[in-house]
Design an enzyme around this catalytic site. Structure first.
Site, PDB file in Angstrom:
ATOM      1  N   VAL A 198       0.961  -1.166  -0.032  1.00 49.52           N
ATOM      2  CA  VAL A 198       0.051  -0.058   0.160  1.00 49.52           C
ATOM      3  C   VAL A 198       1.010   1.209  -0.046  1.00 49.52           C
ATOM      4  O   VAL A 198       1.930   1.385   0.552  1.00 49.52           O
ATOM      5  CB  VAL A 198      -0.969   0.136   1.379  1.00 49.52           C
ATOM      6  CG1 VAL A 198      -1.520   1.018   1.174  1.00 49.52           C
ATOM      7  CG2 VAL A 198      -1.668  -1.321   1.350  1.00 49.52           C
ATOM      8  N   CYS A 199       0.520   2.172  -0.803  1.00 47.97           N
ATOM      9  CA  CYS A 199       1.359   3.331  -0.821  1.00 47.97           C
ATOM     10  C   CYS A 199       2.890   3.132  -0.917  1.00 47.97           C
ATOM     11  O   CYS A 199       3.359   2.678  -1.990  1.00 47.97           O
ATOM     12  CB  CYS A 199       1.130   4.289   0.230  1.00 47.97           C
ATOM     13  SG  CYS A 199       1.380   5.849   0.526  1.00 47.97           S
ATOM     14  N   THR A 200       3.699   3.837  -0.264  1.00 44.78           N
ATOM     15  CA  THR A 200       4.941   3.668  -0.440  1.00 44.78           C
ATOM     16  C   THR A 200       5.796   2.421   0.091  1.00 44.78           C
ATOM     17  O   THR A 200       6.790   2.031   0.145  1.00 44.78           O
ATOM     18  CB  THR A 200       5.761   4.646   0.266  1.00 44.78           C
ATOM     19  OG1 THR A 200       5.456   4.801   1.445  1.00 44.78           O
ATOM     20  CG2 THR A 200       5.540   6.127  -0.473  1.00 44.78           C
ATOM     21  N   THR A 215       2.292   3.602  -6.989  1.00 42.12           N
ATOM     22  CA  THR A 215       2.599   3.838  -5.678  1.00 42.12           C
ATOM     23  C   THR A 215       1.904   5.117  -5.367  1.00 42.12           C
ATOM     24  O   THR A 215       1.275   5.689  -6.383  1.00 42.12           O
ATOM     25  CB  THR A 215       4.058   3.714  -5.597  1.00 42.12           C
ATOM     26  OG1 THR A 215       4.576   3.888  -4.053  1.00 42.12           O
ATOM     27  CG2 THR A 215       4.853   5.056  -6.193  1.00 42.12           C
TER      28      THR A 215
END
Length: 326
Positions: free
Chosen positions: A195-197, A215
């Site tokens: 998730v995300c970074t 990302t």
């Protein structure tokens, strides 16, 4: 740079893009099964709790799920389908990998989506475990702390490994034990996601070579620069490439979790969970809509302000001088 690399890459297919035994309660007291039971009791029928959502709830959820399209990419067709489970009687372990300084929504959002799937199934389909490098109380980047277990044996079989992101991810990348654990756990997992970074940790572990990923839009260029063998698409909300699933920033982790649930248990479950969370099952648009400024200082002149608001409300309408003058 990430956008240009993604544009130059041939598209590989698109698509609509430890937990306690007791099932979690929904916010605001939402409990369709209880309401159905109360109606049956009032009518003199046997008040028996159904194992599946009542028909009216499922119909509403299905209608909700058809509202919008998704911005996601599914590259699994080219690499071979890893197969969904589709049987809610099977229990699968989902390990959330967190670290000090992680974004709490990256963890809490997907966790609640999977917990909602458990409630829908009426049993523990997903055994949810939150782990961190040291275990114990772990502080997120906002200061909110959460309980976590130490990293388990990486050779233990696990269904899904989901690595969260946040501002602390780059310090976490310097933890050789954490990176090695992710690398060693990947072969035993049916699927691995971020998730995300959290994508930076997957890349650091060597799992994203020749993979198409996404990302957070504000970190996509850095990811593409540091890992040039990874195809970074900054536009998509989530991408599925083989056994690797990646999502855009923060709340897009819920979109990813709903997609995983859909892959496992089918659309009816995912649609119902999305409705309980007051979410789009398939959110319209991509990340670019969030990268652009969404608010500006309102004009002081009333006439200009009315005209600007009219354009924002319906950009495709007739906004000629004659039409606006009316």
């Amino acid at each position: 740079r990430a956008s240009s690399r993604a544009g130059a890459t041939q598209r590989r297919g698109t698509m609509s893009g430890t937990a306690p035994p007791a099932q979690p309660q929904l916010a605001c007291g939402t409990n369709p099964a209880t309401r159905d039971e109360e109606r049956n009791t009032a009518s003199g029928a046997a008040a028996e709790q159904p194992e599946e959502p009542p028909g009216d709830e499922a119909a509403i959820a299905e209608q909700h799920g058809r509202m919008c399209g998704v911005r996601g990419v599914d590259a699994v067709r080219e690499r071979g389908d890893d197969g969904g489970m589709r049987d809610p009687r099977e229990m699968r372990t989902v390990v959330f990998v967190a670290f000090p300084g992680c974004q709490i929504l990256d963890l809490a959002g997907p966790h609640e989506a999977f917990a909602g799937a458990n409630r829908w199934a009426g049993r523990t389909v997903y055994d949810l475990r939150v782990v961190s490098p040291t275990g114990g109380l772990t502080s997120s980047e906002s200061g909110l702390s959460f309980a976590s277990d130490p990293l388990p044996d990486p050779t233990d079989p696990v269904d899904t490994v989901l690595v969260v992101g946040g501002n602390g991810v780059h310090e976490a990348r310097n933890d050789p034990n954490l990176v090695a654990w992710i690398r060693r756990a990947e072969p035993r997992a049916r699927r691995v996601g971020s998730v995300c970074t959290g994508t930076f940790l997957l890349a650091e572990a060597g799992l994203l070579s020749d993979r198409r990923v996404t990302t957070h839009w504000a970190r996509a260029s850095r990811l593409a620069d540091e890992f040039p063998d990874t195809d970074v698409d900054a536009e998509q909300l989530h991408i599925h490439d083989g056994k690797i699933w990646t999502s855009a920033g923060v709340t897009a982790g819920i979109d990813l979790a709903l997609s995983l649930i859909d892959d496992d248990l089918g659309g009816e479950c995912a649609q119902t969970v999305a409705r309980w969370l007051v979410m789009f099952l398939r959110r319209p648009g991509g990340q670019s809509q969030f990268a652009a400024p969404v608010s500006h200082e309102a004009p002081e002149h009333d006439g200009i302000r009315v005209a600007v608001e009219a354009v924002h409300e319906d950009p495709r309408a007739d906004h000629s001088i004659a039409a606006m003058a009316q």
